[in-house]
Design a protein around this motif. Structure first.
Motif, PDB file in Angstrom:
ATOM      1  N   VAL A  66       0.832  -1.263  -0.201  1.00 40.86           N
ATOM      2  CA  VAL A  66       0.038  -0.013  -0.026  1.00 40.86           C
ATOM      3  C   VAL A  66       0.726   1.341   0.120  1.00 40.86           C
ATOM      4  CG1 VAL A  66      -0.305   0.025   2.574  1.00 40.86           C
ATOM      5  CG2 VAL A  66      -1.961   1.109   1.081  1.00 40.86           C
ATOM      6  N   ILE A  67       0.507   2.264  -0.933  1.00 42.17           N
ATOM      7  CA  ILE A  67       1.436   3.472  -0.951  1.00 42.17           C
ATOM      8  C   ILE A  67       0.110   4.502  -0.773  1.00 42.17           C
ATOM      9  CG2 ILE A  67       2.638   4.954  -2.173  1.00 42.17           C
ATOM     10  CD1 ILE A  67       3.654   2.489  -3.763  1.00 42.17           C
ATOM     11  N   PHE A  68       0.665   5.412   0.284  1.00 37.01           N
ATOM     12  CA  PHE A  68      -0.623   6.547   0.470  1.00 37.01           C
ATOM     13  C   PHE A  68       0.048   7.695   1.050  1.00 37.01           C
ATOM     14  CE2 PHE A  68      -0.273   3.740   4.321  1.00 37.01           C
ATOM     15  CZ  PHE A  68      -0.273   4.981   5.280  1.00 37.01           C
ATOM     16  N   THR A  69      -0.853   8.781   1.122  1.00 39.60           N
ATOM     17  CA  THR A  69      -0.402  10.035   1.662  1.00 39.60           C
ATOM     18  C   THR A  69      -1.398  10.408   2.711  1.00 39.60           C
ATOM     19  OG1 THR A  69      -1.641  11.206  -0.184  1.00 39.60           O
ATOM     20  CG2 THR A  69       0.519  11.026  -0.724  1.00 39.60           C
ATOM     21  N   VAL A  70      -0.947  11.145   3.463  1.00 38.37           N
ATOM     22  CA  VAL A  70      -1.828  11.943   4.708  1.00 38.37           C
ATOM     23  C   VAL A  70      -1.061  13.329   4.868  1.00 38.37           C
ATOM     24  CG1 VAL A  70      -2.421   9.841   5.914  1.00 38.37           C
ATOM     25  CG2 VAL A  70      -0.344  10.661   6.681  1.00 38.37           C
ATOM     26  N   SER A  71      -2.161  14.171   5.356  1.00 36.04           N
ATOM     27  CA  SER A  71      -1.545  15.431   5.738  1.00 36.04           C
ATOM     28  C   SER A  71      -1.249  15.469   7.024  1.00 36.04           C
ATOM     29  CB  SER A  71      -2.913  16.328   5.322  1.00 36.04           C
ATOM     30  OG  SER A  71      -3.242  16.401   4.300  1.00 36.04           O
ATOM     31  N   GLU A  72      -0.297  16.546   7.043  1.00 34.29           N
ATOM     32  CA  GLU A  72       0.590  16.659   8.340  1.00 34.29           C
ATOM     33  C   GLU A  72       0.161  18.268   8.799  1.00 34.29           C
ATOM     34  OE1 GLU A  72       4.992  16.918   9.699  1.00 34.29           O
ATOM     35  OE2 GLU A  72       4.526  18.663   8.229  1.00 34.29           O
ATOM     36  N   ASN A  73      -0.300  18.880   8.178  1.00 32.40           N
ATOM     37  CA  ASN A  73      -0.851  20.474   8.424  1.00 32.40           C
ATOM     38  C   ASN A  73      -2.181  20.648   7.588  1.00 32.40           C
ATOM     39  OD1 ASN A  73       0.532  20.724   5.969  1.00 32.40           O
ATOM     40  ND2 ASN A  73       0.623  23.082   6.389  1.00 32.40           N
ATOM     41  N   SER A  74      -2.858  21.457   8.314  1.00 31.30           N
ATOM     42  CA  SER A  74      -4.212  21.682   7.568  1.00 31.30           C
ATOM     43  C   SER A  74      -4.261  23.037   7.380  1.00 31.30           C
ATOM     44  CB  SER A  74      -5.378  21.295   8.542  1.00 31.30           C
ATOM     45  OG  SER A  74      -6.775  21.285   8.175  1.00 31.30           O
ATOM     46  N   ASN A 109      -0.710  22.579  -3.070  1.00 30.48           N
ATOM     47  CA  ASN A 109      -0.817  23.686  -2.643  1.00 30.48           C
ATOM     48  C   ASN A 109      -2.259  23.967  -2.348  1.00 30.48           C
ATOM     49  OD1 ASN A 109       1.851  25.007  -2.379  1.00 30.48           O
ATOM     50  ND2 ASN A 109       1.698  25.335  -4.766  1.00 30.48           N
ATOM     51  N   GLU A 110      -2.686  24.855  -1.479  1.00 29.95           N
ATOM     52  CA  GLU A 110      -4.275  25.284  -1.389  1.00 29.95           C
ATOM     53  C   GLU A 110      -4.018  26.867  -1.501  1.00 29.95           C
ATOM     54  OE1 GLU A 110      -6.571  23.675   1.484  1.00 29.95           O
ATOM     55  OE2 GLU A 110      -5.886  21.215   1.239  1.00 29.95           O
ATOM     56  N   GLY A 111      -4.553  27.448  -2.335  1.00 37.17           N
ATOM     57  CA  GLY A 111      -4.380  28.851  -2.429  1.00 37.17           C
ATOM     58  C   GLY A 111      -2.921  29.166  -2.618  1.00 37.17           C
ATOM     59  N   ASP A 112      -2.556  30.044  -1.738  1.00 41.99           N
ATOM     60  CA  ASP A 112      -1.018  30.465  -1.644  1.00 41.99           C
ATOM     61  C   ASP A 112      -0.349  29.695  -0.425  1.00 41.99           C
ATOM     62  OD1 ASP A 112      -1.549  32.299  -3.434  1.00 41.99           O
ATOM     63  OD2 ASP A 112      -2.223  33.857  -2.132  1.00 41.99           O
TER      64      ASP A 112
END
Length: 127
Positions: A66-74, A109-112
């Motif tokens: 399994v290869i996946f991503t998870v966010s560290e910051n929101s 990227n989300e916006g800037d």
């Protein structure tokens, strides 16, 4: 899980099959076994990953990956869950996976603003 997103995906005409179903439930009931599962920016919408990792383990063939991503910051109120590296490592090992690689990367990227997280590769051990 989103019918609207599936409509957008279908319009691209690059997928053989699209399924609208909760991922853990689907993995627990799928009859096929997979050699590789790849997921980008999906697991970050699931708070407790224990049941998901167990379902993935069951859906993979022996030595499957399994290869996946998870966010560290929101950013703002995105509806995403943040997962610490230690949490991911601990759960994978508890579930029976061998952690092959985990690296901190800029995911998008989300916006800037930049969103950072982890790219994870794990292998189903033995069984």
């Amino acid at each position: 899980l989103s019918a609207g997103m599936l409509r957008e995906a279908a319009a691209k005409k690059v997928y053989n099959k699209l399924i609208c179903r909760e991922i853990t439930d689907w993995l627990n009931n799928v009859k096929a076994r997979y050699g590789l599962v790849v997921s980008a920016d999906v697991f970050t919408y699931i708070g407790d990953l224990e049941n998901l990792f167990s379902a993935l383990f069951g859906a993979l063939k022996k030595n499957g990956r399994v290869i996946f991503t998870v966010s560290e910051n929101s950013l703002n109120d995105s509806g995403r869950f943040l997962h610490r590296r230690e949490y991911i490592e601990k759960l994978l090992l508890q579930t029976g996976f061998e952690l092959e690689k985990i690296s901190r990367e800029k995911l998008r990227n989300e916006g800037d603003s930049e969103v950072w997280g982890y790219v994870v590769a794990a292998r189903k051990q033995g069984v």
